[in-house]
Design a protein around this motif. Structure first.
Motif, mmCIF file in Angstrom:
data_model
loop_
_atom_site.group_PDB
_atom_site.id
_atom_site.type_symbol
_atom_site.label_atom_id
_atom_site.label_comp_id
_atom_site.label_asym_id
_atom_site.label_seq_id
_atom_site.Cartn_x
_atom_site.Cartn_y
_atom_site.Cartn_z
ATOM 1 N N SER A 49 0.822 -1.203 0.000
ATOM 2 C CA SER A 49 0.000 0.000 0.000
ATOM 3 C C SER A 49 0.860 1.259 0.000
ATOM 4 O O SER A 49 0.580 2.222 -0.713
ATOM 5 C CB SER A 49 -0.934 0.001 1.214
ATOM 6 N N ILE A 50 1.926 1.248 0.810
ATOM 7 C CA ILE A 50 2.814 2.409 0.855
ATOM 8 C C ILE A 50 3.537 2.576 -0.478
ATOM 9 O O ILE A 50 3.715 3.697 -0.967
ATOM 10 C CB ILE A 50 3.813 2.269 2.020
ATOM 11 N N ALA A 51 3.953 1.458 -1.084
ATOM 12 C CA ALA A 51 4.623 1.537 -2.384
ATOM 13 C C ALA A 51 3.701 2.150 -3.429
ATOM 14 O O ALA A 51 4.106 3.018 -4.209
ATOM 15 C CB ALA A 51 5.077 0.138 -2.815
ATOM 16 N N LYS A 52 2.446 1.711 -3.456
ATOM 17 C CA LYS A 52 1.481 2.286 -4.388
ATOM 18 C C LYS A 52 1.245 3.766 -4.091
ATOM 19 O O LYS A 52 1.074 4.577 -5.010
ATOM 20 C CB LYS A 52 0.162 1.528 -4.305
ATOM 21 N N ALA A 53 1.226 4.116 -2.809
ATOM 22 C CA ALA A 53 0.992 5.518 -2.432
ATOM 23 C C ALA A 53 2.113 6.413 -2.927
ATOM 24 O O ALA A 53 1.876 7.516 -3.445
ATOM 25 C CB ALA A 53 0.844 5.622 -0.916
ATOM 26 N N VAL A 54 3.365 5.958 -2.781
ATOM 27 C CA VAL A 54 4.505 6.766 -3.238
ATOM 28 C C VAL A 54 4.468 6.934 -4.751
ATOM 29 O O VAL A 54 4.717 8.027 -5.278
ATOM 30 C CB VAL A 54 5.827 6.113 -2.784
ATOM 31 N N ILE A 55 4.139 5.853 -5.468
ATOM 32 C CA ILE A 55 4.045 5.953 -6.924
ATOM 33 C C ILE A 55 2.905 6.891 -7.324
ATOM 34 O O ILE A 55 3.046 7.712 -8.251
ATOM 35 C CB ILE A 55 3.852 4.555 -7.539
ATOM 36 N N SER A 56 1.774 6.809 -6.637
ATOM 37 C CA SER A 56 0.642 7.678 -6.948
ATOM 38 C C SER A 56 0.986 9.145 -6.740
ATOM 39 O O SER A 56 0.475 10.018 -7.456
ATOM 40 C CB SER A 56 -0.571 7.299 -6.086
ATOM 41 N N MET A 57 1.846 9.431 -5.769
ATOM 42 C CA MET A 57 2.214 10.820 -5.503
ATOM 43 C C MET A 57 3.034 11.428 -6.626
ATOM 44 O O MET A 57 3.199 12.642 -6.682
ATOM 45 C CB MET A 57 2.994 10.906 -4.183
ATOM 46 N N THR A 58 3.553 10.595 -7.525
ATOM 47 C CA THR A 58 4.261 11.133 -8.688
ATOM 48 C C THR A 58 3.334 11.992 -9.535
ATOM 49 O O THR A 58 3.763 12.998 -10.117
ATOM 50 C CB THR A 58 4.835 9.982 -9.530
ATOM 51 N N ALA A 59 2.067 11.612 -9.623
ATOM 52 C CA ALA A 59 1.101 12.416 -10.383
ATOM 53 C C ALA A 59 0.994 13.812 -9.797
ATOM 54 O O ALA A 59 0.955 14.813 -10.531
ATOM 55 C CB ALA A 59 -0.261 11.729 -10.389
ATOM 56 N N VAL A 60 0.960 13.910 -8.467
ATOM 57 C CA VAL A 60 0.867 15.216 -7.814
ATOM 58 C C VAL A 60 2.143 16.019 -8.030
ATOM 59 O O VAL A 60 2.096 17.228 -8.280
ATOM 60 C CB VAL A 60 0.584 15.031 -6.314
ATOM 61 N N ALA A 61 3.311 15.344 -7.937
ATOM 62 C CA ALA A 61 4.576 16.051 -8.153
ATOM 63 C C ALA A 61 4.659 16.615 -9.570
ATOM 64 O O ALA A 61 5.146 17.734 -9.782
ATOM 65 C CB ALA A 61 5.750 15.104 -7.887
ATOM 66 N N ILE A 62 4.169 15.859 -10.550
ATOM 67 C CA ILE A 62 4.176 16.344 -11.933
ATOM 68 C C ILE A 62 3.228 17.527 -12.086
ATOM 69 O O ILE A 62 3.571 18.545 -12.709
ATOM 70 C CB ILE A 62 3.799 15.201 -12.888
ATOM 71 N N SER A 63 2.029 17.425 -11.526
ATOM 72 C CA SER A 63 1.069 18.527 -11.614
ATOM 73 C C SER A 63 1.589 19.777 -10.925
ATOM 74 O O SER A 63 1.340 20.900 -11.380
ATOM 75 C CB SER A 63 -0.267 18.112 -10.984
ATOM 76 N N THR A 64 2.318 19.597 -9.829
ATOM 77 C CA THR A 64 2.901 20.745 -9.134
ATOM 78 C C THR A 64 3.847 21.513 -10.035
ATOM 79 O O THR A 64 3.937 22.750 -9.963
ATOM 80 C CB THR A 64 3.642 20.270 -7.871
ATOM 81 N N GLY A 65 4.558 20.804 -10.911
ATOM 82 C CA GLY A 65 5.455 21.487 -11.836
ATOM 83 C C GLY A 65 4.739 22.425 -12.779
ATOM 84 O O GLY A 65 5.305 23.441 -13.206
ATOM 85 N N ALA A 66 3.493 22.122 -13.129
ATOM 86 C CA ALA A 66 2.738 22.995 -14.040
ATOM 87 C C ALA A 66 2.284 24.278 -13.356
ATOM 88 O O ALA A 66 2.243 25.339 -13.978
ATOM 89 C CB ALA A 66 1.536 22.238 -14.603
ATOM 90 N N VAL A 67 1.923 24.186 -12.072
ATOM 91 C CA VAL A 67 1.419 25.360 -11.342
ATOM 92 C C VAL A 67 2.484 25.947 -10.434
ATOM 93 O O VAL A 67 2.175 26.779 -9.575
ATOM 94 C CB VAL A 67 0.173 24.985 -10.512
ATOM 95 N N LEU A 68 3.731 25.542 -10.610
ATOM 96 C CA LEU A 68 4.818 25.950 -9.722
ATOM 97 C C LEU A 68 4.940 27.468 -9.643
ATOM 98 O O LEU A 68 5.004 28.155 -10.668
ATOM 99 C CB LEU A 68 6.131 25.349 -10.219
ATOM 100 N N GLY A 69 4.970 27.973 -8.419
ATOM 101 C CA GLY A 69 5.154 29.403 -8.197
ATOM 102 C C GLY A 69 3.885 30.218 -8.218
ATOM 103 O O GLY A 69 3.905 31.400 -7.850
ATOM 104 N N LYS A 70 2.769 29.618 -8.650
ATOM 105 C CA LYS A 70 1.499 30.362 -8.739
ATOM 106 C C LYS A 70 0.509 29.964 -7.663
ATOM 107 O O LYS A 70 -0.547 30.581 -7.542
ATOM 108 C CB LYS A 70 0.880 30.129 -10.124
ATOM 109 N N THR A 71 0.817 28.935 -6.902
ATOM 110 C CA THR A 71 -0.080 28.451 -5.857
ATOM 111 C C THR A 71 0.588 28.597 -4.496
ATOM 112 O O THR A 71 1.804 28.448 -4.362
ATOM 113 C CB THR A 71 -0.421 26.965 -6.071
ATOM 114 N N ASN A 72 -0.221 28.891 -3.481
ATOM 115 C CA ASN A 72 0.307 28.896 -2.123
ATOM 116 C C ASN A 72 0.190 27.500 -1.534
ATOM 117 O O ASN A 72 -0.351 26.580 -2.155
ATOM 118 C CB ASN A 72 -0.418 29.932 -1.254
ATOM 119 N N LEU A 73 0.689 27.318 -0.315
ATOM 120 C CA LEU A 73 0.728 25.994 0.293
ATOM 121 C C LEU A 73 -0.676 25.455 0.549
ATOM 122 O O LEU A 73 -0.922 24.250 0.398
ATOM 123 C CB LEU A 73 1.519 26.045 1.604
ATOM 124 N N LEU A 74 -1.599 26.317 0.929
ATOM 125 C CA LEU A 74 -2.977 25.879 1.154
ATOM 126 C C LEU A 74 -3.585 25.328 -0.129
ATOM 127 O O LEU A 74 -4.242 24.278 -0.127
ATOM 128 C CB LEU A 74 -3.809 27.054 1.686
#
Length: 407
Positions: free
Chosen positions: A108-133
């Motif tokens: 489950s943890i392995a799948k969770a870490v792999i799934s978080m790659t999608a969020v890391a990639i999406s963060t690159g698109a909105v990088l610098g324009k979003t706050n932490l919230l």
């Protein structure tokens, strides 16, 4: 100076505290799912490779902006650790409602870490324009939608569990592009929206981390693990060589461009992700690595000059040509290899092709639709949107005692 910056004391800490309270309640029942036989299936070094890739790799890879280094690495760490806990909680809920079979906690943890790659990639698109919230809200929404997409692919489109996780590149890239299209576009003359030699160096360091650990990422949950490692490595090697070759050919003075190298060198790992365990000859993986690298470099020229301006899409880290286009190429390669392999079995070939095409279309469509909705939600006043003049600025969130007068 401090009056010009928003205070997140009354929002971010309490949201994190609420999430951790939910995770703590869930961890009380963790012992029910502990299965120490997991160690026979998943070795810690391979899991550690994937963890290094997500934390170090993407943390440094996103350090492309001259004034956003603290936020790139720091926020990446926070959303990864929050997202992994949230992902495991979501899987527990699916098991509780009998929508998914119970598995060991390590898987489950392995799948969770792999799934978080999608969020890391999406963060690159909105990088610098979003706050932490906004990033925390986007992480929670994207994880839930990605789980829905995986469930649809597995339950109705008969996609294997490992392949459903490899859709993280497609989902993350197009979710992030749809979300960033809802944000006000910064001025092209904005000085903070540029890199420096130092930020390029750190970003290249992140690419090196990603490059080194990508074979473990593509093979962690694969059935033919050794074959997936071999094909991924050959694809990455050829894509790195091709990146240097095409960078020199496409630049005006014949010099290498760092933006080409740190993006195109990774294209092979993305392109071969869908087919890593089904390729029987390494030369096929090498061809995919070459095509993936060429797609990234040529796509960066076309997208930034022809497509992004009319669509008003500001892709900060270039996730479209770094992850989106190579993933599309990999999806097409999977279908072609499937047709070649099942050519003699003509009765079920058309059905299998439709299932794979449907899975890719479903993933991209759901990512675009929910990305637009999420981007609209993120731009509500409730989430404390930041003005365009404060984009790409660390001082908006971090203390700089040595720059108390001016940043």
């Amino acid at each position: 100076m401090s009056s010009n910056y928003l205070n997140f004391r009354n929002s971010v800490p309490w949201l994190i505290l609420l999430l951790e309270a939910l995770f703590l309640v869930r961890s009380y029942f963790l012992f029910l799912r502990l299965n120490f036989l997991d160690w026979l299936v998943f070795s810690y070094p391979e899991f550690q490779d994937v963890n290094h890739m997500v934390i170090f790799g993407f943390g440094f890879f996103l350090m492309v902006l001259r004034r956003y280094g603290f936020s790139s690495t720091g926020f990446n760490l926070l959303i990864i650790v929050l997202g992994v806990q949230c992902s495991v909680l979501l899987e527990d809920l699916l098991v509780f409602f009998h929508l998914e079979a119970q598995e060991g906690i390590l898987k489950s943890i392995a799948k969770a870490v792999i799934s978080m790659t999608a969020v890391a990639i999406s963060t690159g698109a909105v990088l610098g324009k979003t706050n932490l919230l906004q990033l925390i809200v986007m992480t929670l929404v994207e994880l839930m939608v990605f789980y829905v997409s995986r469930c649809i692919n597995r339950r109705y489109l008969e996609v294997e569990d490992h392949l459903s996780l490899m859709h993280v590149y497609l989902f993350g890239a197009y979710f992030g592009l749809a979300a960033t299209s809802c944000f006000p576009e910064p001025s092209p003359r904005l000085d903070k929206n540029r890199s420096t030699p130092k930020s390029d160096l750190f970003s290249m360091l992140g690419s090196v981390f990603l490059w080194v650990f990508w074979p473990s990422f593509n093979s962690l949950l694969a059935q033919s693990r050794s074959q997936a490692v071999l094909n991924t490595y050959f694809a990455l090697a050829v894509s790195a060589v091709t990146a240097f070759m095409l960078s020199a050919l496409t630049s005006k003075d014949g010099k290498f461009r760092m933006t080409h190298i740190h993006s195109a060198a990774l294209a092979g790992g993305v392109t071969v992700s869908f087919t890593a365990q089904m390729i029987s000859h390494p030369w096929i993986a090498m061809i995919l690595g070459l095509l993936g690298s060429a797609t990234t470099i040529l796509g960066s020229h076309c997208l930034q000059r022809c497509l992004n301006p009319p669509l008003k899409i500001h892709d900060t880290s270039g996730v479209h040509f770094t992850f989106g286009l190579p993933a599309m190429l990999g999806a097409l390669a999977q279908i072609v290899l499937l047709v070649i392999r099942e050519w003699t079995n003509s009765s079920s070939l058309g059905y299998l092709v439709l299932l794979h095409v449907g899975a890719f279309c479903q993933t991209i469509s759901l990512a675009l639709i929910t990305g637009f909705i999420t981007g609209f939600i993120l731009n509500t006043r409730l989430l404390k949107i930041i003005p365009v003049s404060k984009y790409f600025e660390d001082q908006f969130y971090w203390e700089f005692p040595h720059l108390a007068v001016e940043f």
